[in-house]
Design an enzyme around this catalytic site. Sequence first.
Site, PDB file in Angstrom:
ATOM      1  N   GLY A  21     -31.456 -70.812  90.270  1.00 10.43           N
ATOM      2  CA  GLY A  21     -32.619 -71.410  90.925  1.00 10.43           C
ATOM      3  C   GLY A  21     -33.200 -70.639  92.088  1.00 10.43           C
ATOM      4  N   SER A  27     -36.374 -70.028  98.623  1.00 10.85           N
ATOM      5  CA  SER A  27     -35.672 -70.981  97.753  1.00 10.85           C
ATOM      6  C   SER A  27     -34.441 -71.548  98.462  1.00 10.85           C
ATOM      7  CB  SER A  27     -35.197 -70.286  96.472  1.00 10.85           C
ATOM      8  OG  SER A  27     -36.294 -69.870  95.696  1.00 10.85           O
ATOM      9  N   ILE A  28     -34.211 -72.846  98.230  1.00  8.78           N
ATOM     10  CA  ILE A  28     -33.007 -73.473  98.791  1.00  8.78           C
ATOM     11  C   ILE A  28     -31.759 -72.770  98.243  1.00  8.78           C
ATOM     12  CG2 ILE A  28     -31.682 -75.614  98.873  1.00  8.78           C
ATOM     13  CD1 ILE A  28     -34.350 -77.148  98.808  1.00  8.78           C
ATOM     14  N   GLN A  48     -35.703 -66.853  86.304  1.00 15.40           N
ATOM     15  CA  GLN A  48     -36.516 -67.410  85.220  1.00 15.40           C
ATOM     16  C   GLN A  48     -37.651 -66.456  84.864  1.00 15.40           C
ATOM     17  OE1 GLN A  48     -38.824 -70.776  86.291  1.00 15.40           O
ATOM     18  NE2 GLN A  48     -39.286 -71.370  84.194  1.00 15.40           N
ATOM     19  N   ASP A  72     -33.785 -69.304  81.032  1.00 16.33           N
ATOM     20  CA  ASP A  72     -34.677 -70.462  81.040  1.00 16.33           C
ATOM     21  C   ASP A  72     -33.837 -71.616  80.508  1.00 16.33           C
ATOM     22  OD1 ASP A  72     -36.461 -72.506  80.234  1.00 16.33           O
ATOM     23  OD2 ASP A  72     -38.106 -71.059  80.236  1.00 16.33           O
ATOM     24  N   ILE A 100     -32.621 -76.345  90.270  1.00 16.71           N
ATOM     25  CA  ILE A 100     -33.705 -76.156  89.300  1.00 16.71           C
ATOM     26  C   ILE A 100     -34.429 -77.476  89.064  1.00 16.71           C
ATOM     27  CG2 ILE A 100     -34.089 -75.795  86.824  1.00 16.71           C
ATOM     28  CD1 ILE A 100     -32.028 -73.541  86.971  1.00 16.71           C
ATOM     29  N   TYR A 164     -44.639 -88.037  93.984  1.00 13.67           N
ATOM     30  CA  TYR A 164     -43.399 -87.453  93.461  1.00 13.67           C
ATOM     31  C   TYR A 164     -43.155 -87.941  92.026  1.00 13.67           C
ATOM     32  CZ  TYR A 164     -38.902 -85.107  94.015  1.00 13.67           C
ATOM     33  OH  TYR A 164     -37.838 -84.249  93.889  1.00 13.67           O
ATOM     34  N   LYS A 171     -34.882 -87.183  89.208  1.00 15.23           N
ATOM     35  CA  LYS A 171     -33.824 -87.048  90.227  1.00 15.23           C
ATOM     36  C   LYS A 171     -32.846 -88.220  90.143  1.00 15.23           C
ATOM     37  CE  LYS A 171     -35.045 -83.149  92.266  1.00 15.23           C
ATOM     38  NZ  LYS A 171     -34.349 -81.914  91.848  1.00 15.23           N
ATOM     39  N   ILE A 200     -38.617 -79.239 102.256  1.00 16.69           N
ATOM     40  CA  ILE A 200     -38.500 -77.861 102.744  1.00 16.69           C
ATOM     41  C   ILE A 200     -39.607 -77.062 102.060  1.00 16.69           C
ATOM     42  CG2 ILE A 200     -37.045 -75.780 102.611  1.00 16.69           C
ATOM     43  CD1 ILE A 200     -34.594 -77.673 102.744  1.00 16.69           C
ATOM     44  N   ALA A 204     -41.469 -74.851  94.773  1.00 16.01           N
ATOM     45  CA  ALA A 204     -41.421 -76.139  94.065  1.00 16.01           C
ATOM     46  C   ALA A 204     -42.121 -77.220  94.883  1.00 16.01           C
ATOM     47  CB  ALA A 204     -39.971 -76.531  93.776  1.00 16.01           C
TER      48      ALA A 204
HETATM   49  P1  NAD Z   1     -37.956 -73.115  94.253  1.00 17.20           P
HETATM   50  O1  NAD Z   1     -39.296 -73.111  93.619  1.00 17.20           O
HETATM   51  O2  NAD Z   1     -37.615 -72.002  95.148  1.00 17.20           O
HETATM   52  O3  NAD Z   1     -36.818 -73.253  93.149  1.00 17.20           O
HETATM   53  C1  NAD Z   1     -36.998 -73.942  91.937  1.00 17.20           C
HETATM   54  C2  NAD Z   1     -36.322 -73.095  90.875  1.00 17.20           C
HETATM   55  O4  NAD Z   1     -36.336 -73.760  89.601  1.00 17.20           O
HETATM   56  C3  NAD Z   1     -37.028 -71.738  90.666  1.00 17.20           C
HETATM   57  O5  NAD Z   1     -36.105 -70.702  90.863  1.00 17.20           O
HETATM   58  C4  NAD Z   1     -37.493 -71.798  89.223  1.00 17.20           C
HETATM   59  O6  NAD Z   1     -37.445 -70.518  88.589  1.00 17.20           O
HETATM   60  C5  NAD Z   1     -36.447 -72.743  88.644  1.00 17.20           C
HETATM   61  N1  NAD Z   1     -36.862 -73.274  87.342  1.00 17.20           N
HETATM   62  C6  NAD Z   1     -37.882 -74.132  87.059  1.00 17.20           C
HETATM   63  N2  NAD Z   1     -37.967 -74.330  85.730  1.00 17.20           N
HETATM   64  C7  NAD Z   1     -36.954 -73.594  85.168  1.00 17.20           C
HETATM   65  C8  NAD Z   1     -36.528 -73.357  83.835  1.00 17.20           C
HETATM   66  N3  NAD Z   1     -37.145 -73.913  82.775  1.00 17.20           N
HETATM   67  N4  NAD Z   1     -35.451 -72.551  83.633  1.00 17.20           N
HETATM   68  C9  NAD Z   1     -34.822 -71.959  84.669  1.00 17.20           C
HETATM   69  N5  NAD Z   1     -35.194 -72.126  85.958  1.00 17.20           N
HETATM   70  C10 NAD Z   1     -36.252 -72.928  86.187  1.00 17.20           C
HETATM   71  O7  NAD Z   1     -37.894 -74.513  95.023  1.00 17.20           O
HETATM   72  P2  NAD Z   1     -36.706 -75.293  95.768  1.00 17.20           P
HETATM   73  O8  NAD Z   1     -37.395 -76.283  96.616  1.00 17.20           O
HETATM   74  O9  NAD Z   1     -35.745 -74.339  96.373  1.00 17.20           O
HETATM   75  O10 NAD Z   1     -36.042 -76.095  94.568  1.00 17.20           O
HETATM   76  C11 NAD Z   1     -34.645 -76.056  94.285  1.00 17.20           C
HETATM   77  C12 NAD Z   1     -34.137 -77.461  94.027  1.00 17.20           C
HETATM   78  O11 NAD Z   1     -34.162 -78.202  95.249  1.00 17.20           O
HETATM   79  C13 NAD Z   1     -34.963 -78.264  93.023  1.00 17.20           C
HETATM   80  O12 NAD Z   1     -34.099 -79.043  92.226  1.00 17.20           O
HETATM   81  C14 NAD Z   1     -35.775 -79.171  93.931  1.00 17.20           C
HETATM   82  O13 NAD Z   1     -36.204 -80.360  93.287  1.00 17.20           O
HETATM   83  C15 NAD Z   1     -34.734 -79.457  94.993  1.00 17.20           C
HETATM   84  N6  NAD Z   1     -35.244 -80.018  96.242  1.00 17.20           N
HETATM   85  C16 NAD Z   1     -36.267 -79.416  96.901  1.00 17.20           C
HETATM   86  C17 NAD Z   1     -36.734 -79.969  98.084  1.00 17.20           C
HETATM   87  C18 NAD Z   1     -37.870 -79.322  98.835  1.00 17.20           C
HETATM   88  O14 NAD Z   1     -38.505 -80.003  99.650  1.00 17.20           O
HETATM   89  N7  NAD Z   1     -38.163 -78.055  98.633  1.00 17.20           N
HETATM   90  C19 NAD Z   1     -36.153 -81.139  98.585  1.00 17.20           C
HETATM   91  C20 NAD Z   1     -35.116 -81.738  97.894  1.00 17.20           C
HETATM   92  C21 NAD Z   1     -34.662 -81.167  96.715  1.00 17.20           C
END
Ligand code: NAD
Length: 276
Positions: A21, A27-28, A48, A72, A100, A164, A171, A200, A204
Amino acid sequence: MAEQNFPQGQLMAGKRGLIMGVANKNSIAWAIARQLSAQGAELAFTYQGDALLRRVKPLAESVGSDILCECDVTNDDTMDATFKTLKDKWGKIDFLVHAIAFAGKDQLAGSFIENTTREGFKSALDISAYSFVDAGRRAAEIMNDGGAMVTLTYLGSERVIPNYNVMGVAKAALEASTRYMAADLGPRQIRVNAISAGPIKTLAAAGIGSGRHMFRFNKAASAMQDNTDPMGVAGAALYLLSDLGLSCTGETHHVDGGFHAIGMPQEGPLRESMPD
Ligand code: NAD
């Protein structure tokens, strides 16, 4: 975040794991990877598609990783190849980070009941929830007993957050899956937990309608009156993936400045702004 120093140590020394991810430095998953690396973990990464390789490769190299797998989660061949690579290179792993999620932009705005399509629902649940079950099963096959898995979730699973929408439903499925996976893998002492992070700024998050308002509201209404620091999320992941987290499984741990704990904001600007 790039300038922040992650606490150094040996809490993950001798442990190897897969980070799924990372899209870029915001990215987190990347904050988590840096923290795990600073504590001695050896890391492998998925990315991805070629468009993201350009960003992920230098990040992986900066923490000494040379295992980069295109993956993927909707494509079984790439999932098979990823876990085969890990098996061939390492034999066993100790942890999995799943960060992801995806839903079409049209699914993340306006009315949930009006805008959620069958295809949008299936794809959001597949990519954002089933992928953890699938990756978790494959990871468990090559995981040492006593290993750990972590996924990322958000409060939209428990409460309605405007726009959302179907991602909140995904989720909720992800958190329930975490508990079922924890039960299945518990006898092997493999722990499975979720971190519920506050908003954050990442790629995404940018896909969610009214994101800017979300950050402002979180800051005003959370117990700590601040937005969530990715360092805190990385620290929680370190706790859950290292032996510090022994006996903790099936948990959804909030790292959101206490936003989830608040029923009504304290006296202050937010309350003053309400009409009589
Ligand atoms: P991000 O966009 O950096 O990461 C999302 C990742 O998901 C990307 O690396 C993307 O390539 C991957 N992805 C999406 N579809 C995919 C697929 N079909 N196959 C493989 N990889 C795939 O954003 P993020 O915010 O770091 O998201 C990471 C996780 O944290 C997610 O589950 C998101 O819901 C969760 N999250 C985010 C927040 C926020 O506010 N950013 C808060 C709580 C939870």
